[in-house]
Design a protein around this motif. Sequence first.
Motif, PDB file in Angstrom:
ATOM      1  N   CYS A 170       0.825  -1.207   0.000  1.00 26.06           N
ATOM      2  CA  CYS A 170       0.000   0.000   0.000  1.00 26.06           C
ATOM      3  C   CYS A 170       0.857   1.254   0.000  1.00 26.06           C
ATOM      4  O   CYS A 170       0.468   2.280  -0.540  1.00 26.06           O
ATOM      5  N   GLY A 171       2.034   1.168   0.604  1.00 20.08           N
ATOM      6  CA  GLY A 171       2.920   2.315   0.674  1.00 20.08           C
ATOM      7  C   GLY A 171       4.060   2.041   1.626  1.00 20.08           C
ATOM      8  O   GLY A 171       4.277   0.905   2.061  1.00 20.08           O
ATOM      9  N   VAL A 172       4.789   3.079   1.963  1.00 20.13           N
ATOM     10  CA  VAL A 172       5.911   2.985   2.895  1.00 20.13           C
ATOM     11  C   VAL A 172       5.486   3.536   4.245  1.00 20.13           C
ATOM     12  O   VAL A 172       4.835   4.591   4.320  1.00 20.13           O
ATOM     13  N   CYS A 173       5.854   2.832   5.308  1.00 16.17           N
ATOM     14  CA  CYS A 173       5.709   3.351   6.665  1.00 16.17           C
ATOM     15  C   CYS A 173       7.119   3.610   7.182  1.00 16.17           C
ATOM     16  O   CYS A 173       7.857   2.682   7.514  1.00 16.17           O
ATOM     17  N   LEU A 174       7.500   4.879   7.231  1.00 14.64           N
ATOM     18  CA  LEU A 174       8.820   5.291   7.682  1.00 14.64           C
ATOM     19  C   LEU A 174       8.769   5.577   9.183  1.00 14.64           C
ATOM     20  O   LEU A 174       7.959   6.381   9.635  1.00 14.64           O
ATOM     21  N   ILE A 175       9.626   4.902   9.955  1.00 13.62           N
ATOM     22  CA  ILE A 175       9.661   5.073  11.408  1.00 13.62           C
ATOM     23  C   ILE A 175      11.023   5.638  11.795  1.00 13.62           C
ATOM     24  O   ILE A 175      12.056   5.008  11.546  1.00 13.62           O
ATOM     25  N   LEU A 176      11.021   6.839  12.361  1.00 11.72           N
ATOM     26  CA  LEU A 176      12.242   7.484  12.849  1.00 11.72           C
ATOM     27  C   LEU A 176      12.229   7.371  14.367  1.00 11.72           C
ATOM     28  O   LEU A 176      11.467   8.060  15.052  1.00 11.72           O
ATOM     29  N   ASN A 177      13.062   6.477  14.885  1.00 12.68           N
ATOM     30  CA  ASN A 177      12.993   6.078  16.290  1.00 12.68           C
ATOM     31  C   ASN A 177      14.268   6.498  17.017  1.00 12.68           C
ATOM     32  O   ASN A 177      15.316   5.852  16.886  1.00 12.68           O
ATOM     33  N   ASN A 178      14.188   7.564  17.775  1.00  9.66           N
ATOM     34  CA  ASN A 178      15.342   8.074  18.524  1.00  9.66           C
ATOM     35  C   ASN A 178      15.258   7.652  19.988  1.00  9.66           C
ATOM     36  O   ASN A 178      14.322   8.033  20.699  1.00  9.66           O
ATOM     37  N   HIS A 179      16.276   6.891  20.429  1.00 13.03           N
ATOM     38  CA  HIS A 179      16.316   6.389  21.803  1.00 13.03           C
ATOM     39  C   HIS A 179      17.427   7.034  22.619  1.00 13.03           C
ATOM     40  O   HIS A 179      17.200   7.610  23.678  1.00 13.03           O
ATOM     41  N   SER A 180      18.669   6.939  22.140  1.00 12.28           N
ATOM     42  CA  SER A 180      19.821   7.389  22.912  1.00 12.28           C
ATOM     43  C   SER A 180      20.189   8.834  22.592  1.00 12.28           C
ATOM     44  O   SER A 180      20.493   9.167  21.436  1.00 12.28           O
ATOM     45  N   PHE A 181      20.193   9.673  23.606  1.00 10.52           N
ATOM     46  CA  PHE A 181      20.522  11.088  23.431  1.00 10.52           C
ATOM     47  C   PHE A 181      21.846  11.450  24.119  1.00 10.52           C
ATOM     48  O   PHE A 181      22.043  12.577  24.568  1.00 10.52           O
ATOM     49  N   ALA A 182      22.769  10.472  24.165  1.00 10.86           N
ATOM     50  CA  ALA A 182      24.070  10.720  24.774  1.00 10.86           C
ATOM     51  C   ALA A 182      24.821  11.830  24.038  1.00 10.86           C
ATOM     52  O   ALA A 182      25.481  12.678  24.655  1.00 10.86           O
ATOM     53  N   LYS A 183      24.712  11.847  22.696  1.00  9.44           N
ATOM     54  CA  LYS A 183      25.386  12.892  21.911  1.00  9.44           C
ATOM     55  C   LYS A 183      24.868  14.268  22.284  1.00  9.44           C
ATOM     56  O   LYS A 183      25.639  15.225  22.380  1.00  9.44           O
ATOM     57  N   ALA A 184      23.580  14.372  22.494  1.00  5.03           N
ATOM     58  CA  ALA A 184      22.994  15.666  22.857  1.00  5.03           C
ATOM     59  C   ALA A 184      23.523  16.123  24.215  1.00  5.03           C
ATOM     60  O   ALA A 184      23.861  17.298  24.410  1.00  5.03           O
ATOM     61  N   ARG A 185      23.590  15.189  25.158  1.00  5.77           N
ATOM     62  CA  ARG A 185      24.070  15.535  26.495  1.00  5.77           C
ATOM     63  C   ARG A 185      25.535  15.964  26.471  1.00  5.77           C
ATOM     64  O   ARG A 185      25.958  16.847  27.228  1.00  5.77           O
ATOM     65  N   GLU A 186      26.291  15.365  25.561  1.00  2.54           N
ATOM     66  CA  GLU A 186      27.719  15.675  25.470  1.00  2.54           C
ATOM     67  C   GLU A 186      27.981  17.003  24.773  1.00  2.54           C
ATOM     68  O   GLU A 186      28.879  17.757  25.154  1.00  2.54           O
ATOM     69  N   ARG A 187      27.196  17.290  23.723  1.00  3.41           N
ATOM     70  CA  ARG A 187      27.506  18.413  22.848  1.00  3.41           C
ATOM     71  C   ARG A 187      26.771  19.702  23.179  1.00  3.41           C
ATOM     72  O   ARG A 187      27.220  20.783  22.814  1.00  3.41           O
ATOM     73  N   VAL A 188      25.615  19.585  23.811  1.00  2.00           N
ATOM     74  CA  VAL A 188      24.806  20.783  24.081  1.00  2.00           C
ATOM     75  C   VAL A 188      24.633  20.924  25.591  1.00  2.00           C
ATOM     76  O   VAL A 188      23.869  20.157  26.203  1.00  2.00           O
ATOM     77  N   PRO A 189      25.341  21.853  26.198  1.00  5.33           N
ATOM     78  CA  PRO A 189      25.311  21.982  27.662  1.00  5.33           C
ATOM     79  C   PRO A 189      23.911  22.089  28.256  1.00  5.33           C
ATOM     80  O   PRO A 189      23.627  21.474  29.291  1.00  5.33           O
ATOM     81  N   GLU A 190      23.039  22.843  27.596  1.00  7.11           N
ATOM     82  CA  GLU A 190      21.699  23.037  28.169  1.00  7.11           C
ATOM     83  C   GLU A 190      20.820  21.791  28.053  1.00  7.11           C
ATOM     84  O   GLU A 190      19.697  21.758  28.580  1.00  7.11           O
ATOM     85  N   LEU A 191      21.332  20.753  27.368  1.00  9.66           N
ATOM     86  CA  LEU A 191      20.548  19.528  27.214  1.00  9.66           C
ATOM     87  C   LEU A 191      21.117  18.387  28.059  1.00  9.66           C
ATOM     88  O   LEU A 191      20.819  17.220  27.826  1.00  9.66           O
ATOM     89  N   ARG A 192      21.912  18.706  29.053  1.00  9.16           N
ATOM     90  CA  ARG A 192      22.538  17.661  29.865  1.00  9.16           C
ATOM     91  C   ARG A 192      21.525  16.835  30.642  1.00  9.16           C
ATOM     92  O   ARG A 192      21.806  15.710  31.055  1.00  9.16           O
ATOM     93  N   ALA A 193      20.342  17.407  30.847  1.00  9.36           N
ATOM     94  CA  ALA A 193      19.298  16.680  31.582  1.00  9.36           C
ATOM     95  C   ALA A 193      18.428  15.827  30.665  1.00  9.36           C
ATOM     96  O   ALA A 193      17.519  15.143  31.130  1.00  9.36           O
ATOM     97  N   MET A 194      18.698  15.860  29.362  1.00  4.84           N
ATOM     98  CA  MET A 194      17.871  15.100  28.420  1.00  4.84           C
ATOM     99  C   MET A 194      18.144  13.603  28.565  1.00  4.84           C
ATOM    100  O   MET A 194      19.260  13.134  28.381  1.00  4.84           O
TER     101      MET A 194
END
Length: 481
Positions: free
Chosen positions: A236-260
């Motif tokens: 019928c079509g494509v079901c695209l799933i963008l599944n983000n679990h680990s935000f270690a990169k965000a915590r490392e690179r963006v100081p204000e996101l350390r609590a993410m």
Amino acid sequence: MEPSRRELLLVSEELGEAEVAALKFLSREHIPLRKLEAIQKAQDFFDVLQEKGMIEGENRFFLMELLCRIRRIDLLESMLHTTRQNVERELQIPGRAKVSAYRYLLFQLSEDITEDDLRSFKFLLGEELPKCRLIPKTTMLDIFIEMEKKGILGEDNLSTLKKLCAEINISLLKTIEEYELKFGEEKMFVAEEEGGSTAGCEAPARCLESCVALDSPARQHQPSELESYKMSSRPCGVCLILNNHSFAKARERVPELRAMRDRNGTDVDAEALKRVFKGFHFTIAEYRDLTAEEIRKTVNIYRCEDHKDKDCFVCCILSHGKKGVIYGVDGQEVSIQELTTSFTGKNCCSLAGKPKVFFVQACQGDAYLEGVNIDTDSGEPDASVETDARFQLECIPAEADFLLGMATLQDYVSYRSTSEGTWYIQALCRHLENSSPLGQDILTILTAVNEEVSRRTCKPNSKQMPQPTFTLRKKLVFSVD
């Protein structure tokens, strides 16, 4: 009373070159092409009509119809002594119209096409039509005639024209789709009258009769059962799933996101979505832990894909977010509108006229929605949930055939169980599985999802309310057959 030679002369003197070309185009089913191409002036055109007996006796109405089509109402009244209302009233009589619905459709499109649109048509048809026919003075009616000569346009062959319109101007495509819808309805109506046979029916003419009056009540749609989108292609079509679990990169690179936090429980959602849409005959494409730039690149891959043999596109986004955006695992933002707009008719023409469905599980802010105590809302607060906030903008394109299902209202958090998945996605999958086999459409299902999610409680009296936004034109029912 048929028009006199003097009246015809007076009418011809009032018609410009473009109007004569329009009259010739609208008469192509009645006058041989060789004769039409030789006509340069309105007087010559009327001479040919008289030779063919097209403006004599009972046929005198044809000239009135033509003038009504090109909107020269002044000539109808002053020269032919009738009114637009009289002509439109006669056009409601079955078989009265002589200009086919298909021919009038092309004329309407030519009237709506801008100079920029015309240049785009010429450019895209550069390999199909002779270069000598694509000179600056060539009009859109000229192009339609050349397309017909080449066999790439006809009453039963609108696919090339639809593809071009989807790429150049989506509103033109909508005009064609409205014609196709009306044509189909008229065809079915005639078939019922004739005992189930469509042989020899005059559906094109009757379609035109019912919609010719641009401002008349006769053009208004009568109440009828809402049509459903075609959902029978396999896949019928494509079901695209963008599944983000680990935000270690965000915590490392963006100081204000350390609590993410990492989004524990998101894989439960992804598995549920894969199970449901696989059952609806979709091809599943899951991508995990993408940065903002990787999200854009992945979406662009499917934007550029050819969906012409598919009926629908679904994109499910599972991530952290805030108002109007989602986060990549690197902590960078991606606008939800940027993602949805990638699949407009202009940007992905093979999905033009087909439903584009987006489900976004992410917070849209960090505010908590307070509940109001009522007798039927007695659930105990659930302490095992987290929010997808990082501690509705205009996300949906202003174009038909989109559905955006947001997990929560603008400015508010949404909730996720670390072991059972999110409130929204789990309720969505459950209702899709239970109700789609019963023929329920997606908007009915999303209303039930709103009801279920709104009854849940987290922390002291904290609530969540999903928010669907849509520009669907038809019922969308996911098929399990």
